[in-house]
Motif scaffolding. Structure first.
Motif, PDB file in Angstrom:
ATOM      1  N   ALA A 188       0.828  -1.211   0.000  1.00 37.37           N
ATOM      2  CA  ALA A 188       0.000   0.000   0.000  1.00 37.37           C
ATOM      3  C   ALA A 188       0.858   1.255   0.000  1.00 37.37           C
ATOM      4  O   ALA A 188       0.572   2.219  -0.726  1.00 37.37           O
ATOM      5  CB  ALA A 188      -0.937   0.002   1.203  1.00 37.37           C
ATOM      6  N   LEU A 189       1.908   1.265   0.794  1.00 37.00           N
ATOM      7  CA  LEU A 189       2.777   2.441   0.839  1.00 37.00           C
ATOM      8  C   LEU A 189       3.540   2.625  -0.466  1.00 37.00           C
ATOM      9  O   LEU A 189       3.986   3.730  -0.782  1.00 37.00           O
ATOM     10  CB  LEU A 189       3.745   2.340   2.019  1.00 37.00           C
ATOM     11  CG  LEU A 189       3.104   2.431   3.412  1.00 37.00           C
ATOM     12  CD1 LEU A 189       4.156   2.268   4.496  1.00 37.00           C
ATOM     13  CD2 LEU A 189       2.359   3.751   3.592  1.00 37.00           C
ATOM     14  N   ALA A 190       3.678   1.536  -1.239  1.00 32.23           N
ATOM     15  CA  ALA A 190       4.330   1.619  -2.543  1.00 32.23           C
ATOM     16  C   ALA A 190       3.342   1.962  -3.652  1.00 32.23           C
ATOM     17  O   ALA A 190       3.716   2.030  -4.824  1.00 32.23           O
ATOM     18  CB  ALA A 190       5.029   0.297  -2.861  1.00 32.23           C
ATOM     19  N   GLY A 191       2.060   2.142  -3.311  1.00 31.39           N
ATOM     20  CA  GLY A 191       1.056   2.517  -4.299  1.00 31.39           C
ATOM     21  C   GLY A 191       0.397   1.357  -5.015  1.00 31.39           C
ATOM     22  O   GLY A 191      -0.357   1.569  -5.973  1.00 31.39           O
ATOM     23  N   GLU A 192       0.628   0.127  -4.555  1.00 30.96           N
ATOM     24  CA  GLU A 192       0.050  -1.054  -5.198  1.00 30.96           C
ATOM     25  C   GLU A 192      -1.191  -1.491  -4.431  1.00 30.96           C
ATOM     26  O   GLU A 192      -1.199  -2.509  -3.736  1.00 30.96           O
ATOM     27  CB  GLU A 192       1.085  -2.167  -5.277  1.00 30.96           C
ATOM     28  CG  GLU A 192       2.322  -1.784  -6.092  1.00 30.96           C
ATOM     29  CD  GLU A 192       3.262  -2.951  -6.295  1.00 30.96           C
ATOM     30  OE1 GLU A 192       2.832  -3.973  -6.872  1.00 30.96           O
ATOM     31  OE2 GLU A 192       4.428  -2.849  -5.868  1.00 30.96           O
ATOM     32  N   ALA A 193      -2.265  -0.718  -4.579  1.00 25.81           N
ATOM     33  CA  ALA A 193      -3.457  -0.912  -3.765  1.00 25.81           C
ATOM     34  C   ALA A 193      -4.132  -2.261  -4.005  1.00 25.81           C
ATOM     35  O   ALA A 193      -4.591  -2.906  -3.055  1.00 25.81           O
ATOM     36  CB  ALA A 193      -4.449   0.220  -4.022  1.00 25.81           C
ATOM     37  N   ALA A 194      -4.234  -2.713  -5.241  1.00 25.85           N
ATOM     38  CA  ALA A 194      -4.920  -3.973  -5.534  1.00 25.85           C
ATOM     39  C   ALA A 194      -4.182  -5.150  -4.908  1.00 25.85           C
ATOM     40  O   ALA A 194      -4.801  -6.035  -4.296  1.00 25.85           O
ATOM     41  CB  ALA A 194      -5.050  -4.160  -7.040  1.00 25.85           C
ATOM     42  N   LYS A 195      -2.868  -5.172  -5.045  1.00 20.83           N
ATOM     43  CA  LYS A 195      -2.078  -6.254  -4.455  1.00 20.83           C
ATOM     44  C   LYS A 195      -2.148  -6.181  -2.925  1.00 20.83           C
ATOM     45  O   LYS A 195      -2.189  -7.219  -2.242  1.00 20.83           O
ATOM     46  CB  LYS A 195      -0.638  -6.178  -4.926  1.00 20.83           C
ATOM     47  CG  LYS A 195      -0.442  -6.536  -6.393  1.00 20.83           C
ATOM     48  CD  LYS A 195       1.035  -6.478  -6.774  1.00 20.83           C
ATOM     49  CE  LYS A 195       1.237  -6.860  -8.231  1.00 20.83           C
ATOM     50  NZ  LYS A 195       2.668  -6.795  -8.624  1.00 20.83           N
ATOM     51  N   ALA A 196      -2.166  -4.966  -2.393  1.00 18.76           N
ATOM     52  CA  ALA A 196      -2.280  -4.811  -0.944  1.00 18.76           C
ATOM     53  C   ALA A 196      -3.603  -5.379  -0.443  1.00 18.76           C
ATOM     54  O   ALA A 196      -3.651  -6.047   0.600  1.00 18.76           O
ATOM     55  CB  ALA A 196      -2.160  -3.337  -0.565  1.00 18.76           C
ATOM     56  N   ALA A 197      -4.680  -5.141  -1.178  1.00 17.48           N
ATOM     57  CA  ALA A 197      -5.988  -5.651  -0.785  1.00 17.48           C
ATOM     58  C   ALA A 197      -6.004  -7.176  -0.796  1.00 17.48           C
ATOM     59  O   ALA A 197      -6.613  -7.808   0.079  1.00 17.48           O
ATOM     60  CB  ALA A 197      -7.068  -5.096  -1.709  1.00 17.48           C
ATOM     61  N   GLU A 198      -5.346  -7.774  -1.772  1.00 11.58           N
ATOM     62  CA  GLU A 198      -5.259  -9.240  -1.833  1.00 11.58           C
ATOM     63  C   GLU A 198      -4.529  -9.781  -0.608  1.00 11.58           C
ATOM     64  O   GLU A 198      -4.959 -10.766   0.004  1.00 11.58           O
ATOM     65  CB  GLU A 198      -4.540  -9.669  -3.111  1.00 11.58           C
ATOM     66  CG  GLU A 198      -5.323  -9.449  -4.387  1.00 11.58           C
ATOM     67  CD  GLU A 198      -4.546  -9.886  -5.618  1.00 11.58           C
ATOM     68  OE1 GLU A 198      -3.497 -10.539  -5.448  1.00 11.58           O
ATOM     69  OE2 GLU A 198      -4.984  -9.577  -6.741  1.00 11.58           O
ATOM     70  N   ALA A 199      -3.421  -9.151  -0.255  1.00 11.75           N
ATOM     71  CA  ALA A 199      -2.654  -9.610   0.910  1.00 11.75           C
ATOM     72  C   ALA A 199      -3.445  -9.405   2.195  1.00 11.75           C
ATOM     73  O   ALA A 199      -3.453 -10.267   3.085  1.00 11.75           O
ATOM     74  CB  ALA A 199      -1.321  -8.873   0.971  1.00 11.75           C
ATOM     75  N   ALA A 200      -4.126  -8.272   2.298  1.00  9.40           N
ATOM     76  CA  ALA A 200      -4.908  -7.990   3.500  1.00  9.40           C
ATOM     77  C   ALA A 200      -6.045  -8.981   3.689  1.00  9.40           C
ATOM     78  O   ALA A 200      -6.401  -9.340   4.812  1.00  9.40           O
ATOM     79  CB  ALA A 200      -5.452  -6.560   3.441  1.00  9.40           C
ATOM     80  N   ALA A 201      -6.624  -9.450   2.584  1.00 11.55           N
ATOM     81  CA  ALA A 201      -7.750 -10.381   2.660  1.00 11.55           C
ATOM     82  C   ALA A 201      -7.369 -11.710   3.280  1.00 11.55           C
ATOM     83  O   ALA A 201      -8.231 -12.405   3.836  1.00 11.55           O
ATOM     84  CB  ALA A 201      -8.336 -10.602   1.267  1.00 11.55           C
ATOM     85  N   THR A 202      -6.091 -12.068   3.213  1.00 13.63           N
ATOM     86  CA  THR A 202      -5.666 -13.338   3.806  1.00 13.63           C
ATOM     87  C   THR A 202      -5.782 -13.340   5.327  1.00 13.63           C
ATOM     88  O   THR A 202      -5.720 -14.397   5.956  1.00 13.63           O
ATOM     89  CB  THR A 202      -4.214 -13.679   3.407  1.00 13.63           C
ATOM     90  OG1 THR A 202      -3.314 -12.719   3.983  1.00 13.63           O
ATOM     91  CG2 THR A 202      -4.047 -13.705   1.896  1.00 13.63           C
TER      92      THR A 202
END
Length: 287
Positions: free
Chosen positions: A207-221
């Motif tokens: 998220a801090l790197a601006g990769e919101a979609a990938k961050a959301a995938e990781a957060a969902a785990t």
């Protein structure tokens, strides 16, 4: 502390970033602070878990149950152990203003990077927060109330001071939608993660790197773990009532854990077994 009073706000903007953990205090068989276990916890946090900062001496540390000497000793042990690894935010609030000042001066002398004062008994009004935000070395506020209150204060004072939230469930939104850079702070960084599985760190990095979609995938785990937290950590009438569960959970995932001090009541053996089963079912085991 290596900044002047006038430089405090800029120093906070520069240094408050990433995941900060609010630590518990392990107590030994004789009831005193177990310094060896505390150092081991700090080594785990700043080593395998790569925490970006430590909040010590606050609610998670049962500060109300510590003597003045123990609070000073806690700050000294924490600062001494993590020096050079990450910054330390030491809680120095006390019912008496005189003791608060003394604890703050001690924390500065011990080498803490910042101090935080939990206001005693009563909530801060929006007007008082505004007055405090105008003081040159008041650098931020941790908002433990609901998300709406956090957003209100962020909108009002976010340009003057850091407005931080300890709620993991809104941390991703706070980064992606509100430009926040520091998670300040709770037990989640060491309850929700192990050295071998660090989704909170991963989604923070993305998220801090601006990769919101990938961050959301990781957060969902983390959803299975959040479900365990909903059962064991949230929903208490008083926030301090979850500290026994936090320490029990911490002990199950590799931290020291251990007993709480009266008047708090520890989990029963049956409750601890049920929690262990829930954590195992969520895939969270000591590592």
């Amino acid at each position: 502390m290596d900044y002047s009073k006038a430089e405090a706000k800029r120093a906070a903007r520069d240094r408050f970033t990433g995941l900060w953990a609010a630590i518990t205090v392990p107590f030994g068989a004789g009831g005193g602070i177990d310094a060896a276990a505390l150092r081991a916890d700090l080594d785990r946090l700043t080593g395998d878990l790569a925490i970006d900062g430590v909040f010590s001496g606050g609610v998670m540390s049962e500060f109300w149950a510590l003597s003045g000497a123990e609070r000073r000793r806690l700050t000294e042990v924490v600062v001494g152990r993590v020096r050079g690894r990450c910054p330390v935010l030491a809680h120095t609030g006390q019912h008496s203003a005189e003791e608060t000042i003394a604890l703050t001066r001690h924390a500065e002398a011990a080498g803490a990077d910042f101090a935080v004062v939990i206001n005693p008994y009563y909530a801060l009004s929006t007007e008082l927060i505004g007055r405090l935000a105008g003081i040159e070395n008041v650098v931020g506020i941790k908002v433990g109330r609901d998300h709406a209150r956090y957003l209100e204060l962020l909108g009002r004072f976010g340009q003057q001071i850091l407005v931080c939230s300890p709620h993991e469930e809104t941390w991703l939104e706070n980064m992606t939608d509100h430009g926040q850079r520091v998670y300040m702070s709770s037990a989640a960084p060491y309850l929700y993660q192990t050295p071998g599985w660090q989704p909170m760190r991963e989604y923070t990095r993305l998220a801090l790197a601006g990769e919101a979609a990938k961050a959301a995938e990781a957060a969902a785990t983390l959803e299975p773990v959040r479900a365990v937290a909903a059962r064991w950590l949230h929903g208490h009438a008083r926030r301090i009532d979850n500290i026994a569960a936090i320490k029990a959970w911490a002990g199950l995932v590799g931290m020291s854990g251990g007993p709480v001090r009266p008047p708090l009541v520890p989990l029963t053996a049956a409750e601890q077994a049920a929690m262990a089963a829930d954590l195992a079912a969520a895939g969270l085991r000591a590592g």
